[in-house]
Write a protein that holds these residues in place. Structure first.
Motif, mmCIF file in Angstrom:
data_model
loop_
_atom_site.group_PDB
_atom_site.id
_atom_site.type_symbol
_atom_site.label_atom_id
_atom_site.label_comp_id
_atom_site.label_asym_id
_atom_site.label_seq_id
_atom_site.Cartn_x
_atom_site.Cartn_y
_atom_site.Cartn_z
ATOM 1 N N ASP A 93 -26.371 -18.116 -145.216
ATOM 2 C CA ASP A 93 -25.689 -17.922 -147.580
ATOM 3 C C ASP A 93 -24.116 -18.019 -147.110
ATOM 4 O O ASP A 93 -23.090 -18.379 -147.843
ATOM 5 C CB ASP A 93 -26.050 -16.666 -147.576
ATOM 6 N N GLU A 94 -23.654 -16.831 -145.870
ATOM 7 C CA GLU A 94 -22.138 -16.847 -145.160
ATOM 8 C C GLU A 94 -21.526 -18.341 -145.301
ATOM 9 O O GLU A 94 -20.547 -18.504 -145.188
ATOM 10 C CB GLU A 94 -22.286 -15.938 -144.065
ATOM 11 N N ASP A 95 -21.856 -19.359 -144.918
ATOM 12 C CA ASP A 95 -21.468 -20.626 -144.330
ATOM 13 C C ASP A 95 -21.819 -20.854 -145.002
ATOM 14 O O ASP A 95 -20.123 -21.455 -146.105
ATOM 15 C CB ASP A 95 -22.513 -21.724 -143.569
ATOM 16 N N GLY A 96 -21.940 -21.080 -146.444
ATOM 17 C CA GLY A 96 -21.988 -21.289 -147.677
ATOM 18 C C GLY A 96 -20.730 -21.128 -149.173
ATOM 19 O O GLY A 96 -20.677 -21.773 -149.261
ATOM 20 N N LYS A 97 -21.065 -19.797 -148.596
ATOM 21 C CA LYS A 97 -19.682 -19.454 -149.478
ATOM 22 C C LYS A 97 -18.312 -19.285 -148.791
ATOM 23 O O LYS A 97 -17.484 -19.938 -149.146
ATOM 24 C CB LYS A 97 -20.270 -17.655 -148.855
ATOM 25 N N ALA A 98 -18.178 -19.849 -147.186
ATOM 26 C CA ALA A 98 -17.243 -20.207 -146.787
ATOM 27 C C ALA A 98 -16.330 -21.277 -146.578
ATOM 28 O O ALA A 98 -14.960 -21.107 -147.258
ATOM 29 C CB ALA A 98 -17.318 -19.901 -145.006
ATOM 30 N N ILE A 99 -17.497 -22.867 -147.080
ATOM 31 C CA ILE A 99 -17.599 -23.764 -146.794
ATOM 32 C C ILE A 99 -17.310 -23.640 -148.329
ATOM 33 O O ILE A 99 -16.044 -24.572 -149.087
ATOM 34 C CB ILE A 99 -18.384 -24.850 -147.571
ATOM 35 N N LEU A 100 -17.343 -23.063 -150.298
ATOM 36 C CA LEU A 100 -17.036 -23.387 -151.706
ATOM 37 C C LEU A 100 -16.053 -22.568 -151.626
ATOM 38 O O LEU A 100 -14.867 -23.292 -152.853
ATOM 39 C CB LEU A 100 -18.062 -21.796 -151.797
ATOM 40 N N ALA A 101 -15.495 -21.485 -150.726
ATOM 41 C CA ALA A 101 -14.442 -21.444 -151.075
ATOM 42 C C ALA A 101 -13.467 -22.280 -150.306
ATOM 43 O O ALA A 101 -12.019 -22.435 -151.048
ATOM 44 C CB ALA A 101 -14.280 -19.446 -150.110
ATOM 45 N N GLU A 102 -13.423 -22.826 -148.729
ATOM 46 C CA GLU A 102 -12.620 -23.251 -148.196
ATOM 47 C C GLU A 102 -11.971 -24.724 -149.369
ATOM 48 O O GLU A 102 -10.711 -25.444 -149.602
ATOM 49 C CB GLU A 102 -13.120 -24.172 -147.251
ATOM 50 N N ALA A 103 -12.866 -25.066 -149.993
ATOM 51 C CA ALA A 103 -12.983 -26.375 -151.146
ATOM 52 C C ALA A 103 -12.234 -25.835 -152.598
ATOM 53 O O ALA A 103 -11.435 -26.758 -152.745
ATOM 54 C CB ALA A 103 -14.231 -26.779 -151.732
ATOM 55 N N LEU A 104 -12.726 -25.030 -152.621
ATOM 56 C CA LEU A 104 -11.891 -24.365 -153.554
ATOM 57 C C LEU A 104 -10.632 -23.879 -153.560
ATOM 58 O O LEU A 104 -9.921 -24.693 -154.758
ATOM 59 C CB LEU A 104 -12.778 -23.041 -154.909
ATOM 60 N N GLU A 105 -9.783 -23.709 -152.557
ATOM 61 C CA GLU A 105 -9.072 -23.422 -152.120
ATOM 62 C C GLU A 105 -7.724 -24.505 -152.283
ATOM 63 O O GLU A 105 -6.913 -24.842 -152.340
ATOM 64 C CB GLU A 105 -8.882 -22.532 -150.760
ATOM 65 N N ARG A 106 -8.869 -25.911 -151.721
ATOM 66 C CA ARG A 106 -7.824 -26.811 -151.855
ATOM 67 C C ARG A 106 -7.935 -27.648 -152.848
ATOM 68 O O ARG A 106 -6.694 -28.306 -153.122
ATOM 69 C CB ARG A 106 -9.171 -28.652 -150.667
ATOM 70 N N LEU A 107 -9.074 -27.439 -153.843
ATOM 71 C CA LEU A 107 -8.814 -28.219 -155.084
ATOM 72 C C LEU A 107 -8.145 -27.439 -156.501
ATOM 73 O O LEU A 107 -6.981 -28.157 -156.348
ATOM 74 C CB LEU A 107 -9.988 -27.869 -155.787
ATOM 75 N N ARG A 108 -7.593 -25.582 -155.943
ATOM 76 C CA ARG A 108 -6.623 -25.289 -156.520
ATOM 77 C C ARG A 108 -4.509 -26.197 -156.482
ATOM 78 O O ARG A 108 -3.823 -26.088 -156.853
ATOM 79 C CB ARG A 108 -6.627 -23.990 -156.467
ATOM 80 N N ALA A 109 -5.338 -25.940 -154.415
ATOM 81 C CA ALA A 109 -4.097 -26.820 -154.391
ATOM 82 C C ALA A 109 -2.959 -28.062 -154.776
ATOM 83 O O ALA A 109 -2.549 -28.291 -154.685
ATOM 84 C CB ALA A 109 -3.996 -27.075 -152.182
ATOM 85 N N SER A 110 -4.461 -29.116 -154.691
ATOM 86 C CA SER A 110 -3.874 -30.243 -155.440
ATOM 87 C C SER A 110 -3.831 -30.252 -156.283
ATOM 88 O O SER A 110 -2.592 -30.511 -157.165
ATOM 89 C CB SER A 110 -4.878 -31.430 -155.003
ATOM 90 N N ARG A 111 -4.115 -29.308 -157.996
ATOM 91 C CA ARG A 111 -4.254 -28.740 -158.835
ATOM 92 C C ARG A 111 -2.401 -28.599 -158.889
ATOM 93 O O ARG A 111 -1.847 -28.807 -160.297
ATOM 94 C CB ARG A 111 -4.730 -28.203 -159.649
ATOM 95 N N LYS A 112 -2.120 -27.539 -157.558
ATOM 96 C CA LYS A 112 -0.575 -27.275 -158.308
ATOM 97 C C LYS A 112 0.820 -28.403 -157.932
ATOM 98 O O LYS A 112 1.154 -27.840 -158.647
ATOM 99 C CB LYS A 112 -1.032 -26.135 -156.940
ATOM 100 N N ALA A 113 -0.408 -28.953 -157.523
ATOM 101 C CA ALA A 113 1.130 -29.846 -156.316
ATOM 102 C C ALA A 113 1.253 -31.054 -157.551
ATOM 103 O O ALA A 113 1.766 -31.468 -157.369
ATOM 104 C CB ALA A 113 -0.037 -31.079 -154.789
#
Length: 123
Positions: A93-113
């Motif tokens: 579950d911890e791995d899943g949460k880390a992967i989800l957080a990383e994917a959301l961070e990349r998505l938010r960064a691309s929307r700001k760019a």
């Protein structure tokens, strides 16, 4: 008009084949096999052929063996696993949460760019 010919479709000399025309059959032995449902199967084998340890029961499909009191156990069917079940086997579950957080961070960064790419033209 239909013909009353009784031998229609046969050829001259046609008749039941007997042992003399086919040759002699190989010596046979019948072996009893029992499945877990107590069905008996008696296939015949050539006397010089090796006898298999397990035979499939034609009535229920379970494996059958030669020991009436101890037939082979039915095969264990594993239930169908979904893709998510396989992923959960490999990841905690911890791995899943880390992967989800990383994917959301990349998505938010691309929307700001490039904010114009992610907005609907109808808004």
């Amino acid at each position: 008009m239909a013909s009353g010919n009784a031998i229609r479709g046969s050829r001259v000399g046609a008749g039941p084949m007997g042992e003399a025309e086919r040759g002699e059959a190989a010596p046979r032995v019948q072996v009893s096999f029992w499945c877990a449902n107590k069905h008996e199967v008696r296939p015949s084998f050539a006397s010089d052929a090796p006898i298999p340890e397990i035979w499939d029961c034609p009535r229920c499909g379970l494996p059958a063996g030669q020991d009436r009191d101890n037939p082979p156990a039915p095969p264990r069917n594993e239930p169908y696993k979904t893709h998510l079940a396989y992923v959960k086997e490999r990841r905690s579950d911890e791995d899943g949460k880390a992967i989800l957080a990383e994917a959301l961070e990349r998505l938010r960064a691309s929307r700001k760019a490039a904010p114009w790419q992610h907005q609907s033209p109808w808004q």
